[in-house]
Design a protein around this motif. Structure first.
Motif, short mmCIF file in Angstrom:
data_model
loop_
_atom_site.label_atom_id
_atom_site.label_comp_id
_atom_site.label_asym_id
_atom_site.label_seq_id
_atom_site.Cartn_x
_atom_site.Cartn_y
_atom_site.Cartn_z
N VAL A 119 -50.33 -32.74 -48.60
CA VAL A 119 -49.59 -33.86 -49.17
C VAL A 119 -48.24 -33.97 -48.46
O VAL A 119 -47.55 -32.96 -48.30
CB VAL A 119 -49.39 -33.69 -50.68
CG1 VAL A 119 -48.58 -34.83 -51.26
CG2 VAL A 119 -50.74 -33.59 -51.38
N PRO A 120 -47.83 -35.16 -48.00
CA PRO A 120 -46.51 -35.30 -47.35
C PRO A 120 -45.39 -34.87 -48.28
O PRO A 120 -45.44 -35.06 -49.50
CB PRO A 120 -46.44 -36.80 -47.04
CG PRO A 120 -47.85 -37.26 -47.01
CD PRO A 120 -48.59 -36.42 -48.00
N ILE A 121 -44.36 -34.28 -47.69
CA ILE A 121 -43.27 -33.72 -48.47
C ILE A 121 -42.53 -34.80 -49.26
O ILE A 121 -42.06 -34.55 -50.38
CB ILE A 121 -42.29 -32.96 -47.54
CG1 ILE A 121 -41.27 -32.18 -48.36
CG2 ILE A 121 -41.62 -33.90 -46.57
CD1 ILE A 121 -41.85 -31.12 -49.20
N TRP A 128 -41.92 -34.60 -58.10
CA TRP A 128 -41.04 -33.64 -58.78
C TRP A 128 -39.79 -34.31 -59.33
O TRP A 128 -39.25 -33.88 -60.35
CB TRP A 128 -40.67 -32.51 -57.82
CG TRP A 128 -41.80 -31.54 -57.66
CD1 TRP A 128 -42.82 -31.62 -56.77
CD2 TRP A 128 -42.04 -30.38 -58.45
NE1 TRP A 128 -43.68 -30.56 -56.94
CE2 TRP A 128 -43.23 -29.78 -57.96
CE3 TRP A 128 -41.37 -29.77 -59.50
CZ2 TRP A 128 -43.76 -28.62 -58.50
CZ3 TRP A 128 -41.89 -28.61 -60.04
CH2 TRP A 128 -43.08 -28.05 -59.55
N GLN A 129 -39.32 -35.38 -58.66
CA GLN A 129 -38.18 -36.11 -59.20
C GLN A 129 -38.55 -36.81 -60.50
O GLN A 129 -37.75 -36.86 -61.44
CB GLN A 129 -37.68 -37.13 -58.17
CG GLN A 129 -36.86 -36.51 -57.05
CD GLN A 129 -36.42 -37.54 -56.04
OE1 GLN A 129 -37.06 -38.59 -55.87
NE2 GLN A 129 -35.35 -37.25 -55.33
N MET A 153 -31.10 -30.89 -62.15
CA MET A 153 -30.58 -30.74 -60.79
C MET A 153 -29.06 -30.64 -60.73
O MET A 153 -28.50 -30.52 -59.65
CB MET A 153 -31.04 -31.92 -59.92
CG MET A 153 -32.54 -32.04 -59.79
SD MET A 153 -33.38 -30.47 -59.40
CE MET A 153 -32.65 -30.07 -57.83
N LYS A 154 -28.38 -30.66 -61.88
CA LYS A 154 -26.93 -30.55 -61.89
C LYS A 154 -26.44 -29.37 -62.72
O LYS A 154 -25.27 -29.31 -63.08
CB LYS A 154 -26.30 -31.86 -62.41
CG LYS A 154 -26.54 -33.04 -61.48
CD LYS A 154 -25.88 -34.31 -61.99
CE LYS A 154 -26.14 -35.48 -61.06
NZ LYS A 154 -25.53 -36.73 -61.55
N THR A 155 -27.35 -28.46 -63.01
CA THR A 155 -27.01 -27.23 -63.72
C THR A 155 -27.68 -26.06 -63.00
O THR A 155 -28.35 -26.25 -61.98
CB THR A 155 -27.50 -27.29 -65.18
OG1 THR A 155 -28.93 -27.45 -65.20
CG2 THR A 155 -26.85 -28.45 -65.94
N TYR A 235 -32.95 -30.78 -50.02
CA TYR A 235 -32.16 -31.91 -49.50
C TYR A 235 -32.67 -33.23 -50.07
O TYR A 235 -31.89 -34.10 -50.48
CB TYR A 235 -32.23 -31.92 -47.98
CG TYR A 235 -31.47 -33.05 -47.34
CD1 TYR A 235 -30.09 -32.94 -47.15
CD2 TYR A 235 -32.11 -34.21 -46.92
CE1 TYR A 235 -29.38 -33.97 -46.55
CE2 TYR A 235 -31.41 -35.24 -46.33
CZ TYR A 235 -30.04 -35.12 -46.15
OH TYR A 235 -29.35 -36.15 -45.57
N LEU A 236 -34.00 -33.40 -50.11
CA LEU A 236 -34.56 -34.65 -50.61
C LEU A 236 -34.36 -34.81 -52.12
O LEU A 236 -34.23 -35.93 -52.62
CB LEU A 236 -36.05 -34.73 -50.27
CG LEU A 236 -36.38 -34.90 -48.78
CD1 LEU A 236 -37.87 -34.83 -48.55
CD2 LEU A 236 -35.83 -36.23 -48.26
#
Length: 295
Positions: A119-121, A128-129, A153-155, A235-236
């Motif tokens: 599966v493409p990243i 996952w987002q 993603m901010k903790t 990064y993504l």
């Protein structure tokens, strides 16, 4: 006899020349695109600037070690590798042992574990987002059951997300390697061990682990290498400057490249290569000792 010896030497030399001829394109490409640029990068790490620079000694390395952001990135990378590599080795070996049995839907399960490899990243990150977004699926379930939403993603929970993505993405590849290793072990060894009264634990330690040593060694090395490549996913998901808990060496290198600080970038790359090389050499020594112990 001398005549045959002469012709044998000629054919042997011809085989050697032919081997080098076929290998030369790959060797030349490897030297042009890997060895020579790496050697130039090591040279740049000792200069005060990339163009027209002067020899600066260890100044770039000293400034790196004094940098708080570099130390944070190095410690996060070390923590991530030290946690994920044992986890993925144990989990992939467990799944391989499970799928090596005569289970229902065994082939379907094998395919399911391999699918993340193809599966493409970008597609993976999109899924996952949707799972870990503030308004994502997981927070919707938490809210439904009366729990507070988590800004994943901010903790510090971002570290759990990255570990989960890494395991989900790479566990299938390691499982295939372990399955191939398990299928190479002769079944007669297990039957003999049963006759002699050895239990499952003794069979696993005395037969399975011993014969899986080369595979285990390769899986550990590949897992370490892949743990240093988790930058794409991070990064993504989180961008250039993610939460402090998932700020890796690759983030530091990327941000250094964006600021065109080539000296620090090459110094970080050199230190990372030396660290990986030291780990691999240590693993070679451990594997050699283990083989001597089991022989």
């Amino acid at each position: 006899m001398k005549k045959w010896g002469f012709w044998h030497a000629c054919f042997r030399n011809n085989d050697t020349a032919a081997a080098w001829m076929f290998l030369s394109p790959s060797l030349i490409g490897f030297a042009l695109f890997y060895l020579i640029p790496f050697a130039q990068g090591v040279g740049y790490s000792f200069m005060d600037r990339a163009v027209g620079g002067r020899f600066a000694g260890w100044d770039n390395y000293r400034s790196l070690l004094a940098s708080e952001s570099f130390r944070k990135a190095a410690s996060n990378t070390f923590y991530f590798t030290s946690v994920t590599v044992p986890l993925i080795v144990v989990l992939s070996l467990g799944f391989a042992l499970l799928l090596n049995q005569n289970l229902y839907l065994r082939n379907a399960l094998r395919t399911a574990y391999v699918l993340p490899l193809v599966v493409p990243i970008a597609s993976i990150i999109a899924v996952w987002q949707m799972l870990f977004d503030w308004n994502g699926t997981l927070n919707a379930w938490l809210s439904y059951f009366g729990h507070e939403r988590v800004d994943w993603m901010k903790t510090n929970a971002a570290r759990i997300v990255v570990i989960a993505v890494y395991l989900w993405k790479n566990i299938g590849y390691n499982m295939i390697l372990f399955l191939a290793g398990l299928q190479q072990i002769p079944k007669d060894y297990y039957e003999t061990a049963k006759v002699e009264g050895a239990g499952r634990v003794r069979q696993f330690v005395g037969i399975t682990l011993v014969y899986l040593t080369p595979t285990m060694f390769f899986v550990v090395i590949m897992s370490i290498v892949n743990s240093f490549k988790v930058f794409r996913e991070t990064y993504l998901i989180a961008g250039d400057y993610p939460h402090d808990s998932i700020y890796m060496l690759q983030h530091y290198m990327n941000n250094t490249f964006m600021s065109l600080d080539i000296q620090k970038l090459t110094a970080v790359a050199t230190m990372m290569v030396l660290c990986i090389l030291w780990i691999v050499l240590a693993l070679f020594a451990v594997e050699r000792r283990f083989r001597q112990f089991t022989e």
